[in-house]
Design a protein around this motif. Sequence first.
Motif, mmCIF file in Angstrom:
data_model
loop_
_atom_site.group_PDB
_atom_site.id
_atom_site.type_symbol
_atom_site.label_atom_id
_atom_site.label_comp_id
_atom_site.label_asym_id
_atom_site.label_seq_id
_atom_site.Cartn_x
_atom_site.Cartn_y
_atom_site.Cartn_z
ATOM 1 N N LYS A 1 -6.429 8.003 23.735
ATOM 2 C CA LYS A 1 -5.607 8.574 22.625
ATOM 3 C C LYS A 1 -5.026 7.629 21.581
ATOM 4 N N GLU B 1 -2.002 6.605 19.398
ATOM 5 C CA GLU B 1 -0.673 6.966 19.371
ATOM 6 C C GLU B 1 0.166 6.488 17.928
ATOM 7 N N MET C 1 -4.312 3.479 11.954
ATOM 8 C CA MET C 1 -5.494 4.562 11.969
ATOM 9 C C MET C 1 -5.955 4.658 10.354
ATOM 10 N N TYR D 1 -7.710 9.707 8.175
ATOM 11 C CA TYR D 1 -7.285 10.451 9.485
ATOM 12 C C TYR D 1 -5.843 10.991 9.651
ATOM 13 N N ARG D 2 -4.911 10.134 9.079
ATOM 14 C CA ARG D 2 -3.632 10.135 9.117
ATOM 15 C C ARG D 2 -3.303 11.477 8.232
ATOM 16 N N LEU E 1 -4.697 14.729 9.683
ATOM 17 C CA LEU E 1 -3.868 15.235 10.944
ATOM 18 C C LEU E 1 -2.566 15.789 10.542
ATOM 19 N N LEU F 1 3.561 10.818 12.368
ATOM 20 C CA LEU F 1 2.474 10.320 11.278
ATOM 21 C C LEU F 1 3.062 9.662 10.028
ATOM 22 N N TYR G 1 -5.343 12.443 19.083
ATOM 23 C CA TYR G 1 -3.855 12.157 18.416
ATOM 24 C C TYR G 1 -3.084 12.559 19.617
#
Length: 324
Positions: free
Chosen positions: A32, A34, A39, A43-44, A47, A102, A157
Motif C-alpha cells: 500500500k 500511505e 507519490m 496519482y495524488r 485519487l 491526500l 492507496y
Amino acid sequence: MYTSISDGIEGAPDGGDARERAFDERLDRALKIEPPDWMPDAYRKTLTRQISQHAHSEIVGMLPEGNWITRAPSLQRKVILLAKVQDEAGHGLYLYGAAESLGTSRDELVLALLSGKAKYSSIFNYPTLTWADVGAIGWLVDGAAIINQIPITRCSYGPYARAMVRICKEESFHQRQGFDIMWTLAHGTAEQHAMAQDALDRWWWPSVMMFGPPDSESTHNVQSLRWKIKLFTNDELRTKFIDQTVPQAEQLGLAIPDPDLRWNDETKHYDIGPIDWDEFYRVIGGNGPCNKDRLQARVDAWEDGAWVREAAAEHARKHGSDAA
Ligand code: FAQ
C-alpha cells in the motif's frame, strides 16, 4: 513495521527518480501507498478526484431514498431505511477522511461539489417515484456499488482500501434489503408486481451506466489501472454486474427491459442492447432529471448548517481543539 517510501532516500542525489522507482516497486509488490509516502502529483490528483467524487456520491445518494423515510410502508421498513441512509452518511465521512489524507481539506472538497465543479454518481440524478424505487436502488444500485467497490479494497492507496472494507460489508446488507423489498412486491398483488417491474424498467439502464463510459471513451482507465487505483475496467465491471443481476431478476419474476439481452454461450456472458450514452453524458453534464434539485438540497444543507460549523469552531477556539 511500516517503512515509508521516503526513508533513506530523501537528500540522495537522484532523490526524485529513486522515489519514483520505490513507488513503482511498491505497486508491483502490491504494497500500500500511505499518506506520508512520496507519490507522483498525478496519482495524488486522480485519487483525490475519485475518492472525493465517491464521497459526494454517498452524500447525494442519501437524497433519493431519504425522500421515502416518512412514507415507508411499515415501521420495520422505516427503521431499516433510516439505518441504510445513515450508513451512506457514514460512508461519505470515511471517504472524505481518506481524501483529506491526500492533502485537500474537507471544506475545499465540499465546496467543489456545491459549486458544481466536482462530479457525483450519475445514478443519483433520477427520481424515486414509488416505494418500489427504494427496493430497486438497494438491489441494483447497491448491487452495482458492491461490484465496483470490492476490488477497491485491494487498491494501492491504504486509507481508501481500508475504508472500502467496511463500506462493502454495509453495502451487502443494503443490497439484501433492496432485494427483499423487490421480492415482497414482486410476489404481492398484481399492482405491487407492476410497481416492481416499473421500478426495474426505470433503474436498469441508469444502473448499467453507473460503471462509467465504455472503455474506449474512459479518460482515466489506463493510468488508474497502472496505478492500481482501479483493478478492472468499466466494461469488465459492467459485464460482471449484468451477469450477476439477470438471474436475480429471473428469480423475482421480473423482466429486464432489454429486448436484445441474450446469454452468449461463446463468451459466457450476456449480450446486451445498445446503451444510450447520450443520456449518460447529459446527466453527468448537469442535465439529468434531478441534477438541479440534488445540488440545491446540498447547498441548502450547507447554508442551514453554517451555525453548527461556527459554534464548533468557536468552541474549539475557546477550549482547544481536543474539546471540539
Ligand atoms: N457518474 O475515465 P472514467 C454508491 C466521469 S457509490 C458521474 O472512466 P474513472 C453507494 C468520470 O468522473 C457510487 N460521472 O472515470 C450508494 C470522468 O470525469 P472527470 C459511486 C462519471 O474515475 C448506493 C469521466 O466520466 N461510486 O452507489 C461516472 O476512471 C445507494 C470519464 O470516466 C464510486 O464513485 C458516473 N457514473 O471511472 C450510495 C466508486 N462514471 O472526473 C447511496 C469509485 C464516470 O475526469 C445509495 N469510483 N464518470 O471529470 C470509480 O470506481 C470510478 O471513478 C468510476 C469512473 C468507475 C465511477
